[in-house]
Motif scaffolding. Structure first.
Motif, PDB file in Angstrom:
ATOM      1  N   ASN A  55     -13.977  10.242  47.885  1.00  0.00           N
ATOM      2  CA  ASN A  55     -12.768  10.895  47.141  1.00  0.00           C
ATOM      3  C   ASN A  55     -11.572  11.068  48.551  1.00  0.00           C
ATOM      4  N   ASP A  90     -12.038   7.579  37.039  1.00  0.00           N
ATOM      5  CA  ASP A  90     -12.951   8.677  36.906  1.00  0.00           C
ATOM      6  C   ASP A  90     -14.029   8.520  35.678  1.00  0.00           C
ATOM      7  N   TYR A 118      -7.270   5.259  44.134  1.00  0.00           N
ATOM      8  CA  TYR A 118      -7.609   6.196  43.158  1.00  0.00           C
ATOM      9  C   TYR A 118      -6.547   6.154  42.161  1.00  0.00           C
ATOM     10  N   SER A 177     -10.548  -0.190  43.885  1.00  0.00           N
ATOM     11  CA  SER A 177     -10.695   0.985  43.458  1.00  0.00           C
ATOM     12  C   SER A 177     -11.772   1.715  43.970  1.00  0.00           C
ATOM     13  N   LYS A 178     -11.630   3.122  43.823  1.00  0.00           N
ATOM     14  CA  LYS A 178     -12.949   3.706  44.079  1.00  0.00           C
ATOM     15  C   LYS A 178     -14.113   3.388  42.944  1.00  0.00           C
ATOM     16  N   SER A 230     -16.696   6.123  37.436  1.00  0.00           N
ATOM     17  CA  SER A 230     -17.255   6.638  38.746  1.00  0.00           C
ATOM     18  C   SER A 230     -18.347   7.522  38.087  1.00  0.00           C
ATOM     19  N   LYS A 241      -6.234   6.688  37.108  1.00  0.00           N
ATOM     20  CA  LYS A 241      -6.976   7.706  37.563  1.00  0.00           C
ATOM     21  C   LYS A 241      -8.307   8.176  36.686  1.00  0.00           C
ATOM     22  N   ALA A 294     -10.530   7.591  49.073  1.00  0.00           N
ATOM     23  CA  ALA A 294     -10.015   6.727  47.907  1.00  0.00           C
ATOM     24  C   ALA A 294      -8.255   7.410  47.708  1.00  0.00           C
ATOM     25  N   ALA A 295      -8.115   8.686  47.947  1.00  0.00           N
ATOM     26  CA  ALA A 295      -6.819   9.255  48.003  1.00  0.00           C
ATOM     27  C   ALA A 295      -6.109   8.860  48.937  1.00  0.00           C
TER      28      ALA A 295
END
Length: 165
Positions: free
Chosen positions: A56, A76, A65, A137-138, A79, A72, A59-60
């Protein structure tokens, strides 16, 4: 970027410090995908523990993210769905022996019949290689980890689908 991976049990526990340098975020994702010997890294003068917290933060820091609140939320959503599946796999060793086959079958079927098709549908719907937008992305890193665990049978020593045939 330089990471110092240390033993999270403290300075008195036997450990080896490993310094890793990465030139790009994709290289760093390999650290997070591999089962690390330690669950703590030192980045930017901070000591971070727990793989998800580390991911996290990265990612930020590296804009993995999402660009806005909608991206976002989608990241989420994917993930956390993957995390739910991984939690099922983590509970697998605690299953009574007579339920292990059924439990692993459920995990593999959910992965193969629910998660992978959902990812394929999203990827095909916008013609990109990434789940969200046109960049890594994450959620993509989490997806690669899921594929890795599924294909290599990394869920608690189970055989991969290709090894079962």
């Amino acid at each position: 970027m330089r990471l110092n991976a240390t033993n999270p049990l403290g300075k008195d526990a036997p450990s080896t410090q490993v310094f890793l340098e990465f030139r790009d975020v994709e290289g760093l994702s390999l650290l997070l995908l591999a089962p690390p010997p330690a669950r703590m890294v030192e980045m930017d003068g901070m000591k971070l523990a727990q793989t998800r917290a580390i991911l996290n933060y990265i990612a930020a820091k590296y804009n993995l993210y999402g660009r806005d609140i909608k991206e976002k939320a989608l990241i989420d959503m994917y993930s956390e769905g993957i995390a739910d599946l991984n939690e099922m796999a983590m509970r697998f060793p605690l299953c009574p022996p007579d339920q292990k086959d059924a439990s692993m079958t459920q995990i593999r079927e959910r992965t193969t019949n629910r998660y992978f098709p959902a990812f394929e549908k999203v990827l095909k719907s916008h013609g990109q290689d990434y789940l969200i937008g046109k960049r890594l992305s994450k959620a993509d890193i989490d997806r690669v980890e899921l594929i890795y665990h599924h294909e290599l049978g990394q869920w608690h020593g189970t055989k991969s689908p290709s090894e079962q045939n």
